[in-house]
Design a protein around this motif. Structure first.
Motif, mmCIF file in Angstrom:
data_model
loop_
_atom_site.group_PDB
_atom_site.id
_atom_site.type_symbol
_atom_site.label_atom_id
_atom_site.label_comp_id
_atom_site.label_asym_id
_atom_site.label_seq_id
_atom_site.Cartn_x
_atom_site.Cartn_y
_atom_site.Cartn_z
ATOM 1 N N ASN A 103 -12.562 -0.017 -16.273
ATOM 2 C CA ASN A 103 -11.216 -0.188 -16.037
ATOM 3 C C ASN A 103 -10.407 -0.403 -17.355
ATOM 4 O O ASN A 103 -11.032 -0.620 -18.334
ATOM 5 N N ASN A 104 -9.137 0.215 -17.625
ATOM 6 C CA ASN A 104 -8.419 0.229 -18.696
ATOM 7 C C ASN A 104 -9.265 0.903 -19.880
ATOM 8 O O ASN A 104 -9.332 0.488 -20.913
ATOM 9 N N LYS A 105 -10.064 1.956 -19.341
ATOM 10 C CA LYS A 105 -10.757 2.652 -20.212
ATOM 11 C C LYS A 105 -11.954 1.881 -21.086
ATOM 12 O O LYS A 105 -12.560 2.335 -22.155
ATOM 13 N N LYS A 106 -12.417 0.971 -20.334
ATOM 14 C CA LYS A 106 -13.579 0.016 -20.827
ATOM 15 C C LYS A 106 -14.626 0.053 -19.726
ATOM 16 O O LYS A 106 -14.177 -0.317 -18.745
ATOM 17 N N ALA A 107 -15.964 0.240 -20.172
ATOM 18 C CA ALA A 107 -16.889 -0.030 -19.394
ATOM 19 C C ALA A 107 -17.635 -1.114 -19.513
ATOM 20 O O ALA A 107 -17.861 -1.565 -20.738
ATOM 21 N N GLY A 108 -18.209 -1.887 -18.569
ATOM 22 C CA GLY A 108 -19.169 -2.872 -18.604
ATOM 23 C C GLY A 108 -20.260 -2.716 -18.141
ATOM 24 O O GLY A 108 -20.690 -1.995 -17.393
ATOM 25 N N SER A 109 -21.025 -3.697 -18.440
ATOM 26 C CA SER A 109 -22.683 -3.297 -18.176
ATOM 27 C C SER A 109 -23.404 -4.767 -17.899
ATOM 28 O O SER A 109 -22.922 -5.918 -18.366
ATOM 29 N N ASP A 160 -20.474 -8.336 -13.587
ATOM 30 C CA ASP A 160 -21.216 -7.443 -14.200
ATOM 31 C C ASP A 160 -22.706 -7.457 -13.834
ATOM 32 O O ASP A 160 -23.163 -6.192 -14.046
ATOM 33 N N GLU A 161 -23.247 -8.311 -13.254
ATOM 34 C CA GLU A 161 -24.808 -8.511 -13.064
ATOM 35 C C GLU A 161 -24.925 -7.967 -11.722
ATOM 36 O O GLU A 161 -26.317 -7.713 -11.408
#
Length: 688
Positions: free
Chosen positions: A279-285, A314-315
């Motif tokens: 989201n908002n050009k940011k990827a999480g992991s 995120d988990e």
């Protein structure tokens, strides 16, 4: 090319190499280490190629076999998965999951008898697994009984890419597809493009695909459609089947370079949808480097404001939103560790139009299982539809329905049966309000496609005539007894011997024509396989009772009491006679030897566990055991007729899936005896 969302709530985007299977070991060959690297990176198509090279050099390498079987399972290449899990189950010490996955692969290939056996094996290895226990008792024939009531149409919106999870949108349909020819990114799992949302503006533009399209899609069906070659071919290009002309790509801020969908429209017009953790050009992991799924709401006139579901994490993954008609209850799927199995269904209550939601609550063990529950949908009456691998079905994901009351299930989830369900994955069902019609997704042709279903009401009836066998004249005052599943109805014939019997439920029926002074006659009728309105015609020719037959009929009550024989019973899954029942059979043998005018009919039965075919064979063996014993006691085998009914004639409510005591189940494992005297069956008379 396989659907991404059926793999949903596992791993969907690989951001870093994660060692999911095993760490490299010193004894692993360089070739195997390369395969493990691809497997741990979730690049299963690439892993398959490397593992095949390993197997060629090391055909007995169990680690390579296990990864190969798993890779084929995850990419839905069913026959290859079946082969390799079959190889693994030949090992001396097998892992419980090998037995489970082998059972699932057998079901995917419609080998249900063997599948049932391996679910039992898995249950022995993992006692207490509710899923395995239910599958080991599955009645596949029961699931197939009403298949012909559904009209299933393959639609013109499908392409050679994946299409799935339809949703009603304005006057048309929104669905998910990866049909884009050009994509900067490919999904490493199976080397297919990422999914986007597409819209067909008008439902009237959606119709059954023409025959040439169907034939083209089915071309080479004798070659296995789930082959790796097919998987690789379909990843290259989407060949539209008229789909490109009527479906448009949904653009705007909701579209990214990664997966979008499934989605649901909220009453105020917002769109709640599933997307990768981006989201908002940011990827999480996650902490292990996996990009999970999250839910978002696109708000505003042009869906320009993207709001994250407050309970994303995120988990673990959240996705597959479904909304109640009033917009107040959200049901979704998640693989949060506190669930009952792989993926569970949760609900959340809305507290404001701005998307404030209460803390999610698990729908509980009466819906969720050790398997995967996904793709929920709530109709306007509050009935929940969802896909699951945790309840007995035809293979893969099957679609189930259950009524919710105060967000609690009323009864057990019901499998929608063959037609809508298949040995492959079936999921993502929606219904048109007030109808038994709608849309659903399935990969029964080897790829995800969208189908339309319509329930057809077939009218079946028997039109009959009861005649005197001597002169073919109507028998006045005659009647027909209709027996179905232990219940008996009486139909009175008119003065001309005519009768009509309507059948509202596809099933097996026994008809018995009777009239005073005549010997009764029976007929077996089945309406299970009808696929259109049908009138069956039956003529009963009754014979006038002779003197000795009249005597039997006149003395029916006393004869029935004199020759009333007790049932004999059997152990579970057994046709051997019990020692405690031998006195009953000895008495029957003695009576028959003393009364040569008596014949008997043995009717043998089973409890509801195991399949119909298995129980039919078992009940035949039980009848044969009785006949063999009586013959050994000096009764001519010609005087003993063996009938066998499997589990179609239960004495109580212990149907498949019902939680019954063992003593109640044992009542159904029986052989009953009908006495025939001078050609008159006492059981067909109305004796007291």
């Amino acid at each position: 090319m396989k659907k991404i969302s059926v793999l949903l709530l596992v791993v969907l985007i690989h951001l870093t190499s994660v060692r999911c299977f095993a760490f490299f070991q010193e004894e692993d060959s360089p070739l195997l280490q390369k395969a493990i690297k691809e497997y741990n990176a979730l690049r299963y198509v690439a892993a398959i190629q490397e593992l095949k090279r390993v197997i060629k050099k090391e055909p007995l390498n169990v680690k390579a076999q296990e990864m190969l079987a798993s890779s084929y399972r995850k990419t839905k290449v069913y026959d290859e998965a079946l082969f390799w899990y079959g190889e693994l189950t030949n090992q001396k010490n097998i892992k419980p999951e090998w037995a489970l996955y082998y059972a699932e692969a057998l079901a995917n290939n419609e080998r249900y008898e063997e599948s049932e056996k391996w679910y039992r094996k898995y249950l022995a290895l993992k006692p207490g697994d509710r899923r395995a226990e239910a599958f080991s008792k599955a009645n596949i024939e029961e699931l197939s009984r009403d298949e012909n009531v559904w009209k299933i149409e393959f639609l013109n919106i499908n392409s050679d890419a994946s299409e799935y999870s339809p949703m009603f949108y304005k006057d048309g349909l929104l669905f998910i597809s990866n049909r884009q020819e050009k994509s900067r990114y490919m999904f490493a799992w199976d080397q297919t493009p990422y999914t986007d949302m597409f819209v067909v503006d008008h439902l009237e533009d959606i119709h059954e695909s023409d025959e040439s399209s169907v034939e083209r899609r089915l071309k080479g069906q004798n070659d296995k459609p789930n082959s790796l070659l097919t998987l690789l071919f379909r990843s290259k290009k989407a060949d539209s089947v008229g789909a490109g002309e009527i479906a448009r790509l949904l653009t705007g801020k909701i579209r990214t370079s990664y997966h979008e969908g499934p989605a649901v429209k909220l009453p105020e017009g917002s769109l709640m949808f599933t997307r990768n953790n981006y989201n908002n050009k940011k990827a999480g992991s996650s902490s292990s480097g996996i990009n999970k799924l999250k839910m978002y709401t696109a708000m505003g006139e042009n869906w320009e404001e993207i709001v994250e579901f407050p309970y994303n994490n995120d988990e673990y993954s959240t996705g597959h939103p479904a909304i109640s008609a009033d917009g107040k209850v959200l049901i979704f799927a998640s693989d949060t560790p506190r669930g009952y199995g792989g993926t569970d269904l949760y609900y959340s209550v809305r507290t404001s139009e701005r998307g404030n939601w209460g803390r999610p609550v698990n729908l509980g063990p009466r819906i969720n299982t050790e398997g995967n529950e996904q793709f929920p949908y709530i109709d306007k009456n509050g009935k929940l539809y969802f896909a699951s691998t945790g309840y007995p079905g035809l293979g893969g994901l099957d679609i189930f329905e259950v009524t919710l009351k105060d967000l609690k299930p009323v009864g057990r989830p019901r499998n929608l049966g063959a037609g809508i369900n298949s040995p492959a994955d079936d999921f993502g069902l929606i219904k048109e309000d007030g109808t038994e019609a709608g849309y659903f997704s399935s990969n029964r042709r080897g790829n995800d496609d969208i189908y339309r279903f319509t329930k057809q009401a077939f009218v079946a009836k028997v039109q009959g005539l009861i005649l005197d066998s001597r002169n073919n004249t109507p028998v006045a005052g005659s009647k027909v007894l209709v027996k179905r599943r232990g219940k008996v109805d009486t139909i009175q014939a008119n003065p001309f011997g005519e009768f009509i019997i309507p059948f509202s439920t596809p099933d097996d029926y026994e008809l018995s024509a009777r009239s005073l002074g005549y010997v009764s006659r029976g007929e077996f009728i089945s309406t299970k396989d009808l696929d259109k309105d049908t009138t069956l015609r039956v003529i009963f020719k009754l014979s006038k009772a002779e003197n000795m037959q009249k005597w039997v009929m006149d003395n029916c009550d006393s004869l029935a009491r004199t020759f009333a024989f007790e049932n004999v019973y059997y152990g579970l899954d057994n046709a051997e006679l019990r020692i405690e029942d031998l006195p009953v059979l000895d008495r029957i043998a003695a009576v028959m030897k003393s009364n040569p005018q008596i014949n008997i009919i043995t009717s043998s039965h089973c409890d509801s566990r195991a399949s119909e075919a298995y129980n039919k064979a078992l009940s035949l063996k039980r009848g044969q055991s009785v006949r063999s014993y009586l013959a050994a006691r000096g009764v001519s085998a010609d005087r003993i007729e063996v009938k066998y009914y499997g589990k179609s004639r239960l004495l109580n409510a212990c149907v498949e899936g019902m939680n019954c005591s063992e003593s109640d189940q044992a009542l159904n494992r029986r052989t009953e005896f009908e006495v025939v005297i001078n050609g008159v069956n006492l059981a067909q008379l109305e004796c007291k």
